[in-house]
Design a protein around this motif. Structure first.
Motif, PDB file in Angstrom:
ATOM      1  N   UNK A  94       9.673 -28.781  21.006  1.00 28.82           N
ATOM      2  CA  UNK A  94      10.044 -28.755  22.194  1.00 28.82           C
ATOM      3  C   UNK A  94      10.120 -30.763  22.201  1.00 28.82           C
ATOM      4  N   UNK A  95      11.557 -31.066  21.792  1.00 34.13           N
ATOM      5  CA  UNK A  95      11.854 -32.500  21.867  1.00 34.13           C
ATOM      6  C   UNK A  95      12.665 -33.506  23.192  1.00 34.13           C
ATOM      7  N   UNK A 119      13.905 -24.227  18.776  1.00 33.61           N
ATOM      8  CA  UNK A 119      13.920 -25.351  19.039  1.00 33.61           C
ATOM      9  C   UNK A 119      14.789 -25.244  20.520  1.00 33.61           C
ATOM     10  N   UNK A 120      14.436 -26.464  20.832  1.00 36.02           N
ATOM     11  CA  UNK A 120      14.394 -26.757  22.394  1.00 36.02           C
ATOM     12  C   UNK A 120      14.424 -28.476  22.830  1.00 36.02           C
ATOM     13  N   UNK A 121      15.376 -29.270  23.532  1.00 36.79           N
ATOM     14  CA  UNK A 121      15.425 -30.532  24.185  1.00 36.79           C
ATOM     15  C   UNK A 121      15.421 -30.517  25.315  1.00 36.79           C
ATOM     16  N   UNK A 122      15.135 -31.982  25.826  1.00 33.99           N
ATOM     17  CA  UNK A 122      14.917 -31.381  27.835  1.00 33.99           C
ATOM     18  C   UNK A 122      15.133 -33.304  27.904  1.00 33.99           C
ATOM     19  N   UNK A 127      20.605 -40.493  22.840  1.00 32.78           N
ATOM     20  CA  UNK A 127      21.176 -39.571  21.162  1.00 32.78           C
ATOM     21  C   UNK A 127      20.861 -38.493  21.199  1.00 32.78           C
ATOM     22  N   UNK A 128      19.608 -37.857  22.091  1.00 32.16           N
ATOM     23  CA  UNK A 128      18.799 -36.388  21.509  1.00 32.16           C
ATOM     24  C   UNK A 128      20.242 -35.572  21.948  1.00 32.16           C
ATOM     25  N   UNK A 139      20.205 -27.075  24.467  1.00 33.45           N
ATOM     26  CA  UNK A 139      19.623 -28.206  25.978  1.00 33.45           C
ATOM     27  C   UNK A 139      19.858 -28.188  27.398  1.00 33.45           C
ATOM     28  N   UNK A 140      18.165 -28.496  27.561  1.00 32.73           N
ATOM     29  CA  UNK A 140      18.156 -28.827  28.832  1.00 32.73           C
ATOM     30  C   UNK A 140      18.812 -30.349  29.886  1.00 32.73           C
TER      31      UNK A 140
END
Length: 353
Positions: A94-95, A119-122, A127-128, A139-140
């Motif tokens: 998780x990023x 993979x997950x992004x918060x 840029x993320x 993506x959240x």
């Protein structure tokens, strides 16, 4: 002093205190994001959770890791660096970056795109978000008008809800709601409208404002101790240090053996409560005894919530209010962090060197 609205208006012209008081509301909105975000069909129960984050986002990751380790059966960790260890099949990487532009997170996340695992992004964007969308990573995103350290609800609740959906943590709706209701009561008990004689946060702030705080928490409350130290540094611009039980009783406490001039400047805060392991609760009492024998100012602060999530959020909220009141006592605006801004700008200018 702390009950004087004129002091608050003069030192805190932006109304920073409203961001602290808004945690219960932020947490509810954040929870809905994690509950409703679409997840790929191949997402399953992770074997391991690795959270990439820095600063305010990282302390939220620490809360998630703490709750996961106490209410789940999988390892969880937070990586605060430019690189992360290989995660392998079945892992969830998780990023978390409030701005979406945290260079350490971008570096560590980008290096592992396309590898095995989930993979997950918060993030709020930046840029993320662009990277996540380009690589079809779930993506959240959220909007928040405040600095990262005041967005604790958004760095905790969405990810916890995702982990609940993936059966990685056993946490029912009742427990979460109880924790959020308790936060609402905390805002009333520790907010500016509550006078000092009946406001624990203001009372602790008065004892810490001219001292060197040493905040200690055991097992589930160790993350809260780190939060206190960080918030005192960023909001009150005051040095503070954190320790964790039982580890502190295996090294740090030995410094009490030799009376030192610096000891007279210390004020230790030992976080304690029913959510802690009984052995660490006993350690808190024994540590207080040694501090007393060494003549070091200290106090035990009771955190009433009985479960890990409620205890961590309650303890963090108390630390936020204490740091705010210490800022008022110092006469410093809690919002700006010019040194952080300077270092970030210098790093950006030297990115190509």
């Amino acid at each position: 002093m702390l009950d004087d609205p004129a002091l608050r208006d003069r030192v805190d012209p932006s109304g920073f205190w409203r961001l602290i008081a808004g945690l219960p509301r932020h947490a509810r909105a954040a929870r809905a994001l994690g509950r409703d975000c679409p997840l790929p069909a191949d997402f399953g129960r992770p074997r391991r959770v690795v959270i990439l984050a820095m600063g305010g986002s990282a302390i939220g990751g620490d809360v998630v890791a703490t709750v996961t380790e106490h209410l789940g059966s999988i390892p969880a960790e937070v990586v605060r660096d430019y690189a992360a260890p290989p995660v392998g099949e079945g892992a969830l990487l998780v990023a978390c970056s409030f701005s979406g532009d945290t260079e350490e997170v971008i570096s560590a996340f980008s290096a592992q795109l396309g590898g095995p695992g989930m993979r997950l992004a918060l993030t709020t964007g930046g840029p993320l978000a662009t990277i996540a969308e380009a690589h079809e990573v779930p993506l959240i995103t959220y909007d928040f008008d405040g600095p990262p350290r005041t967005a604790l609800g958004y760095s905790v609740l969405p990810l916890l809800e995702v982990l609940r959906r993936l059966s990685a943590v056993t946490l029912d709706d009742h427990t979460i709601e109880r924790a959020l209701h308790a936060l609402e009561r905390c805002a009333e008990s520790w907010g500016p409208q509550q006078p000092t004689p009946s406001n624990a946060a203001k009372q602790i702030a008065l004892r810490l404002s001219d001292r060197l705080p040493y905040i200690v928490g055991g097992d589930v409350l160790a993350v809260a101790a780190r939060r206190w130290a960080g918030q005192l540094a960023e909001n009150a611009k005051q040095w503070a240090f954190a320790g964790a039980l039982p580890e502190a009783d295996h090294n740090t406490i030995v410094a009490l053996e030799r009376r030192q001039e610096a000891s007279g400047a210390l004020h230790a805060v030992l976080l304690d409560g029913p959510a802690m392991d009984a052995r660490n609760r006993r350690r808190a009492q024994l540590t207080a005894r040694e501090l007393d024998a060494a003549g070091v100012e200290h106090e035990i602060v009771a955190i009433e919530a009985p479960d890990p999530l409620g205890a961590v959020l309650e303890a963090c909220q108390l630390g936020d209010w204490v740091s705010y009141y210490v800022a008022l006592l110092h006469g410093v605006d809690p919002l700006p962090t010019p040194i952080l801004d300077r270092v970030k700008a210098a790093m950006a200018d030297g990115a190509g060197e």
